[in-house]
Design a protein around this motif. Structure first.
Motif, PDB file in Angstrom:
ATOM      1  N   ALA A  25      13.979  74.454 -21.364  1.00 28.54           N
ATOM      2  CA  ALA A  25      12.876  75.332 -20.950  1.00 28.54           C
ATOM      3  C   ALA A  25      13.346  76.777 -20.876  1.00 28.54           C
ATOM      4  O   ALA A  25      12.604  77.697 -21.231  1.00 28.54           O
ATOM      5  CB  ALA A  25      12.317  74.874 -19.609  1.00 28.54           C
ATOM      6  N   ASN A  26      14.567  76.983 -20.429  1.00 30.14           N
ATOM      7  CA  ASN A  26      15.123  78.331 -20.368  1.00 30.14           C
ATOM      8  C   ASN A  26      15.239  78.946 -21.757  1.00 30.14           C
ATOM      9  O   ASN A  26      14.996  80.126 -21.947  1.00 30.14           O
ATOM     10  CB  ASN A  26      16.488  78.312 -19.679  1.00 30.14           C
ATOM     11  N   LEU A  27      15.596  78.142 -22.736  1.00 32.95           N
ATOM     12  CA  LEU A  27      15.750  78.658 -24.093  1.00 32.95           C
ATOM     13  C   LEU A  27      14.425  78.852 -24.823  1.00 32.95           C
ATOM     14  O   LEU A  27      14.318  79.727 -25.679  1.00 32.95           O
ATOM     15  CB  LEU A  27      16.623  77.710 -24.924  1.00 32.95           C
ATOM     16  N   MET A  28      13.407  78.042 -24.477  1.00 33.86           N
ATOM     17  CA  MET A  28      12.203  78.043 -25.307  1.00 33.86           C
ATOM     18  C   MET A  28      10.914  78.444 -24.609  1.00 33.86           C
ATOM     19  O   MET A  28      10.072  79.070 -25.237  1.00 33.86           O
ATOM     20  CB  MET A  28      12.004  76.641 -25.903  1.00 33.86           C
ATOM     21  N   ILE A  29      10.716  78.066 -23.370  1.00 39.24           N
ATOM     22  CA  ILE A  29       9.390  78.213 -22.774  1.00 39.24           C
ATOM     23  C   ILE A  29       9.330  79.317 -21.723  1.00 39.24           C
ATOM     24  O   ILE A  29       8.530  80.239 -21.838  1.00 39.24           O
ATOM     25  CB  ILE A  29       8.933  76.869 -22.150  1.00 39.24           C
ATOM     26  N   VAL A  30      10.151  79.204 -20.706  1.00 41.47           N
ATOM     27  CA  VAL A  30      10.112  80.167 -19.594  1.00 41.47           C
ATOM     28  C   VAL A  30      11.524  80.682 -19.295  1.00 41.47           C
ATOM     29  O   VAL A  30      12.136  80.311 -18.300  1.00 41.47           O
ATOM     30  CB  VAL A  30       9.467  79.564 -18.325  1.00 41.47           C
ATOM     31  N   PRO A  31      12.051  81.547 -20.181  1.00 42.70           N
ATOM     32  CA  PRO A  31      13.405  82.047 -19.942  1.00 42.70           C
ATOM     33  C   PRO A  31      13.479  82.804 -18.626  1.00 42.70           C
ATOM     34  O   PRO A  31      12.550  83.487 -18.225  1.00 42.70           O
ATOM     35  CB  PRO A  31      13.666  82.973 -21.128  1.00 42.70           C
ATOM     36  N   GLY A  32      14.570  82.654 -17.971  1.00 43.57           N
ATOM     37  CA  GLY A  32      14.769  83.321 -16.686  1.00 43.57           C
ATOM     38  C   GLY A  32      14.297  82.452 -15.540  1.00 43.57           C
ATOM     39  O   GLY A  32      15.076  82.111 -14.654  1.00 43.57           O
ATOM     40  N   ILE A  33      13.038  82.074 -15.547  1.00 45.36           N
ATOM     41  CA  ILE A  33      12.492  81.234 -14.477  1.00 45.36           C
ATOM     42  C   ILE A  33      13.179  79.874 -14.481  1.00 45.36           C
ATOM     43  O   ILE A  33      13.602  79.364 -13.443  1.00 45.36           O
ATOM     44  CB  ILE A  33      10.964  81.088 -14.624  1.00 45.36           C
ATOM     45  N   ALA A  34      13.300  79.270 -15.664  1.00 42.17           N
ATOM     46  CA  ALA A  34      13.970  77.974 -15.761  1.00 42.17           C
ATOM     47  C   ALA A  34      15.463  78.104 -15.442  1.00 42.17           C
ATOM     48  O   ALA A  34      16.053  77.189 -14.877  1.00 42.17           O
ATOM     49  CB  ALA A  34      13.776  77.376 -17.147  1.00 42.17           C
ATOM     50  N   PHE A  35      16.062  79.243 -15.778  1.00 44.68           N
ATOM     51  CA  PHE A  35      17.476  79.452 -15.442  1.00 44.68           C
ATOM     52  C   PHE A  35      17.657  79.510 -13.928  1.00 44.68           C
ATOM     53  O   PHE A  35      18.596  78.922 -13.395  1.00 44.68           O
ATOM     54  CB  PHE A  35      18.016  80.716 -16.100  1.00 44.68           C
ATOM     55  N   VAL A  36      16.771  80.204 -13.243  1.00 42.60           N
ATOM     56  CA  VAL A  36      16.838  80.266 -11.772  1.00 42.60           C
ATOM     57  C   VAL A  36      16.657  78.861 -11.187  1.00 42.60           C
ATOM     58  O   VAL A  36      17.375  78.468 -10.261  1.00 42.60           O
ATOM     59  CB  VAL A  36      15.799  81.260 -11.213  1.00 42.60           C
ATOM     60  N   ALA A  37      15.717  78.096 -11.743  1.00 46.29           N
ATOM     61  CA  ALA A  37      15.518  76.723 -11.272  1.00 46.29           C
ATOM     62  C   ALA A  37      16.768  75.873 -11.521  1.00 46.29           C
ATOM     63  O   ALA A  37      17.150  75.048 -10.679  1.00 46.29           O
ATOM     64  CB  ALA A  37      14.305  76.107 -11.962  1.00 46.29           C
ATOM     65  N   LEU A  38      17.419  76.075 -12.665  1.00 45.35           N
ATOM     66  CA  LEU A  38      18.666  75.354 -12.960  1.00 45.35           C
ATOM     67  C   LEU A  38      19.761  75.748 -11.972  1.00 45.35           C
ATOM     68  O   LEU A  38      20.512  74.894 -11.496  1.00 45.35           O
ATOM     69  CB  LEU A  38      19.110  75.626 -14.393  1.00 45.35           C
ATOM     70  N   LEU A  39      19.856  77.028 -11.655  1.00 44.83           N
ATOM     71  CA  LEU A  39      20.828  77.480 -10.654  1.00 44.83           C
ATOM     72  C   LEU A  39      20.570  76.849  -9.290  1.00 44.83           C
ATOM     73  O   LEU A  39      21.506  76.411  -8.616  1.00 44.83           O
ATOM     74  CB  LEU A  39      20.796  78.999 -10.513  1.00 44.83           C
ATOM     75  N   VAL A  40      19.302  76.795  -8.892  1.00 44.03           N
ATOM     76  CA  VAL A  40      18.941  76.175  -7.608  1.00 44.03           C
ATOM     77  C   VAL A  40      19.334  74.707  -7.621  1.00 44.03           C
ATOM     78  O   VAL A  40      19.930  74.199  -6.654  1.00 44.03           O
ATOM     79  CB  VAL A  40      17.437  76.352  -7.317  1.00 44.03           C
ATOM     80  N   LEU A  41      19.025  74.013  -8.714  1.00 38.33           N
ATOM     81  CA  LEU A  41      19.394  72.598  -8.831  1.00 38.33           C
ATOM     82  C   LEU A  41      20.906  72.430  -8.769  1.00 38.33           C
ATOM     83  O   LEU A  41      21.411  71.527  -8.096  1.00 38.33           O
ATOM     84  CB  LEU A  41      18.840  72.020 -10.134  1.00 38.33           C
ATOM     85  N   TRP A  42      21.636  73.297  -9.436  1.00 41.72           N
ATOM     86  CA  TRP A  42      23.098  73.215  -9.437  1.00 41.72           C
ATOM     87  C   TRP A  42      23.664  73.457  -8.036  1.00 41.72           C
ATOM     88  O   TRP A  42      24.510  72.694  -7.577  1.00 41.72           O
ATOM     89  CB  TRP A  42      23.680  74.211 -10.430  1.00 41.72           C
ATOM     90  N   PHE A  43      23.191  74.507  -7.363  1.00 44.93           N
ATOM     91  CA  PHE A  43      23.690  74.787  -6.010  1.00 44.93           C
ATOM     92  C   PHE A  43      23.337  73.662  -5.036  1.00 44.93           C
ATOM     93  O   PHE A  43      24.122  73.344  -4.149  1.00 44.93           O
ATOM     94  CB  PHE A  43      23.140  76.117  -5.478  1.00 44.93           C
ATOM     95  N   ARG A  44      22.172  73.062  -5.217  1.00 44.21           N
ATOM     96  CA  ARG A  44      21.739  72.010  -4.300  1.00 44.21           C
ATOM     97  C   ARG A  44      22.455  70.686  -4.540  1.00 44.21           C
ATOM     98  O   ARG A  44      22.732  69.941  -3.597  1.00 44.21           O
ATOM     99  CB  ARG A  44      20.224  71.827  -4.454  1.00 44.21           C
ATOM    100  N   LEU A  61      24.673  74.519 -17.230  1.00 43.27           N
ATOM    101  CA  LEU A  61      24.901  75.838 -16.634  1.00 43.27           C
ATOM    102  C   LEU A  61      25.843  76.662 -17.525  1.00 43.27           C
ATOM    103  O   LEU A  61      25.579  77.833 -17.791  1.00 43.27           O
ATOM    104  CB  LEU A  61      25.461  75.706 -15.220  1.00 43.27           C
ATOM    105  N   ALA A  62      26.907  76.046 -17.997  1.00 39.00           N
ATOM    106  CA  ALA A  62      27.840  76.756 -18.880  1.00 39.00           C
ATOM    107  C   ALA A  62      27.149  77.168 -20.180  1.00 39.00           C
ATOM    108  O   ALA A  62      27.308  78.304 -20.653  1.00 39.00           O
ATOM    109  CB  ALA A  62      29.052  75.881 -19.184  1.00 39.00           C
ATOM    110  N   ALA A  63      26.362  76.275 -20.760  1.00 36.29           N
ATOM    111  CA  ALA A  63      25.666  76.600 -22.006  1.00 36.29           C
ATOM    112  C   ALA A  63      24.628  77.701 -21.787  1.00 36.29           C
ATOM    113  O   ALA A  63      24.438  78.557 -22.659  1.00 36.29           O
ATOM    114  CB  ALA A  63      25.005  75.345 -22.580  1.00 36.29           C
ATOM    115  N   SER A  64      23.976  77.711 -20.634  1.00 39.38           N
ATOM    116  CA  SER A  64      23.007  78.769 -20.336  1.00 39.38           C
ATOM    117  C   SER A  64      23.700  80.117 -20.210  1.00 39.38           C
ATOM    118  O   SER A  64      23.172  81.142 -20.675  1.00 39.38           O
ATOM    119  CB  SER A  64      22.259  78.453 -19.043  1.00 39.38           C
ATOM    120  N   LEU A  65      24.862  80.130 -19.592  1.00 38.65           N
ATOM    121  CA  LEU A  65      25.617  81.380 -19.480  1.00 38.65           C
ATOM    122  C   LEU A  65      26.078  81.864 -20.856  1.00 38.65           C
ATOM    123  O   LEU A  65      26.034  83.057 -21.150  1.00 38.65           O
ATOM    124  CB  LEU A  65      26.792  81.209 -18.520  1.00 38.65           C
ATOM    125  N   TRP A  66      26.517  80.934 -21.703  1.00 37.71           N
ATOM    126  CA  TRP A  66      26.888  81.293 -23.066  1.00 37.71           C
ATOM    127  C   TRP A  66      25.680  81.822 -23.836  1.00 37.71           C
ATOM    128  O   TRP A  66      25.794  82.784 -24.611  1.00 37.71           O
ATOM    129  CB  TRP A  66      27.483  80.086 -23.802  1.00 37.71           C
TER     130      TRP A  66
END
Length: 130
Positions: A25-44, A61-66
Protein backbone atom coordinates in the motif's frame (compact mmCIF):
# COMPACT_ATOMS: atom_id res chain seq x y z
CA UNK A 1 -5.20 -30.34 -3.47
CA UNK A 2 -3.69 -29.48 -0.10
CA UNK A 3 -0.02 -28.68 0.24
CA UNK A 4 1.27 -30.08 3.55
CA UNK A 5 4.09 -27.51 3.60
CA UNK A 6 1.59 -24.64 3.93
CA UNK A 7 0.63 -23.76 7.47
CA UNK A 8 -2.23 -21.29 7.69
CA UNK A 9 -2.27 -21.48 11.50
CA UNK A 10 1.31 -20.32 11.97
CA UNK A 11 1.59 -17.88 14.89
CA UNK A 12 2.13 -14.34 13.64
CA UNK A 13 0.69 -14.98 10.19
CA UNK A 14 -1.87 -12.16 10.50
CA UNK A 15 0.79 -9.62 11.49
CA UNK A 16 3.06 -10.80 8.66
CA UNK A 17 0.24 -10.39 6.13
CA UNK A 18 -0.58 -6.93 7.52
CA UNK A 19 3.07 -5.87 7.25
CA UNK A 20 3.34 -7.02 3.63
CA UNK A 21 0.00 -5.43 2.71
CA UNK A 22 1.05 -2.12 4.28
CA UNK A 23 4.35 -2.28 2.41
CA UNK A 24 2.52 -2.70 -0.92
CA UNK A 25 0.00 0.00 0.00
CA UNK A 26 2.89 2.34 0.73
CA UNK A 27 4.34 1.73 -2.72
CA UNK A 28 1.10 1.86 -4.70
CA UNK A 29 -1.98 3.28 -3.01
CA UNK A 30 -1.35 5.57 -0.04
CA UNK A 31 2.36 6.39 0.22
CA UNK A 32 3.35 7.87 3.51
CA UNK A 33 0.14 6.96 5.33
CA UNK A 34 0.77 3.24 4.90
CA UNK A 35 4.42 3.75 5.90
CA UNK A 36 3.33 5.43 9.15
CA UNK A 37 0.91 2.54 9.76
CA UNK A 38 3.75 0.07 9.13
CA UNK A 39 5.95 1.95 11.61
CA UNK A 40 3.17 1.85 14.22
CA UNK A 41 2.73 -1.89 13.63
CA UNK A 42 6.49 -2.43 13.91
CA UNK A 43 6.82 -0.42 17.14
CA UNK A 44 3.80 -2.16 18.65
CA UNK A 45 4.67 -5.75 17.67
CA UNK A 46 8.45 -5.98 17.25
CA UNK A 47 9.19 -7.30 20.75
CA UNK A 48 6.28 -9.65 21.35
CA UNK A 49 5.58 -10.87 17.82
CA UNK A 50 6.26 -14.49 16.84
CA UNK A 51 9.26 -15.19 14.62
CA UNK A 52 7.29 -15.18 11.37
CA UNK A 53 5.75 -11.78 12.07
CA UNK A 54 9.05 -10.34 13.24
CA UNK A 55 10.71 -11.55 10.02
CA UNK A 56 8.12 -9.90 7.78
CA UNK A 57 8.08 -6.72 9.87
CA UNK A 58 11.87 -6.35 9.58
CA UNK A 59 11.86 -7.10 5.87
CA UNK A 60 9.06 -4.70 4.99
CA UNK A 61 10.44 -1.89 7.13
CA UNK A 62 13.92 -2.27 5.61
CA UNK A 63 12.49 -2.46 2.08
CA UNK A 64 10.35 0.63 2.71
CA UNK A 65 13.40 2.56 3.86
CA UNK A 66 15.29 1.42 0.76
CA UNK A 67 12.34 2.46 -1.42
CA UNK A 68 12.41 5.92 0.14
CA UNK A 69 16.16 6.18 -0.35
CA UNK A 70 15.88 5.15 -4.01
CA UNK A 71 13.18 7.77 -4.53
CA UNK A 72 15.44 10.45 -3.03
CA UNK A 73 18.30 9.29 -5.27
CA UNK A 74 16.05 9.44 -8.35
CA UNK A 75 14.96 12.99 -7.47
CA UNK A 76 18.58 14.02 -6.88
CA UNK A 77 19.50 12.59 -10.29
CA UNK A 78 16.68 14.60 -11.89
CA UNK A 79 17.89 17.80 -10.25
CA UNK A 80 21.51 17.12 -11.22
CA UNK A 81 20.48 16.33 -14.81
CA UNK A 82 18.94 19.76 -15.30
CA UNK A 83 15.85 19.92 -13.14
CA UNK A 84 12.26 18.96 -13.72
CA UNK A 85 11.95 20.95 -16.96
CA UNK A 86 14.78 19.01 -18.61
CA UNK A 87 14.12 16.26 -21.16
CA UNK A 88 16.40 14.04 -19.07
CA UNK A 89 13.72 14.00 -16.39
CA UNK A 90 11.56 11.51 -18.27
CA UNK A 91 14.50 9.20 -18.91
CA UNK A 92 15.28 9.06 -15.19
CA UNK A 93 11.60 8.67 -14.22
CA UNK A 94 11.04 5.84 -16.70
CA UNK A 95 14.24 4.08 -15.65
CA UNK A 96 13.33 4.44 -11.97
CA UNK A 97 9.80 3.07 -12.41
CA UNK A 98 10.74 0.23 -14.74
CA UNK A 99 13.66 -0.98 -12.64
CA UNK A 100 13.46 0.09 -9.00
CA UNK A 101 9.77 0.64 -8.29
CA UNK A 102 8.47 -2.37 -10.22
CA UNK A 103 11.09 -4.63 -8.62
CA UNK A 104 10.10 -3.46 -5.14
CA UNK A 105 6.43 -4.14 -5.93
CA UNK A 106 7.25 -7.57 -7.38
CA UNK A 107 9.24 -8.54 -4.27
CA UNK A 108 6.42 -7.21 -2.08
CA UNK A 109 3.92 -9.44 -3.91
CA UNK A 110 6.18 -12.45 -3.32
CA UNK A 111 6.52 -11.44 0.34
CA UNK A 112 2.74 -11.19 0.66
CA UNK A 113 2.32 -14.64 -0.88
CA UNK A 114 4.89 -16.05 1.55
CA UNK A 115 3.16 -14.35 4.49
CA UNK A 116 -0.22 -15.74 3.41
CA UNK A 117 1.38 -19.19 3.28
CA UNK A 118 2.85 -18.74 6.76
CA UNK A 119 6.45 -18.78 5.53
CA UNK A 120 9.34 -16.35 6.12
CA UNK A 121 10.72 -14.17 3.36
CA UNK A 122 13.90 -12.18 2.74
CA UNK A 123 13.97 -9.39 0.19
CA UNK A 124 16.80 -10.07 -2.28
CA UNK A 125 19.80 -7.73 -1.94
CA UNK A 126 18.10 -5.21 0.37
CA UNK A 127 16.57 -7.46 3.04
CA UNK A 128 18.27 -7.80 6.40
CA UNK A 129 19.54 -11.24 7.32
CA UNK A 130 17.83 -13.22 10.05
Amino acid sequence: MDDPSLDFNTPGREIAVAAEALYLANLMIVPGIAFVALLVLWFRERERAPDLARNHLRQTLAASLWAGALLVIANAAIILAGGYDSPHTWIIVILYFTTCHSTLIFCGAIGLAKALAGKPFRFPLIGPTA
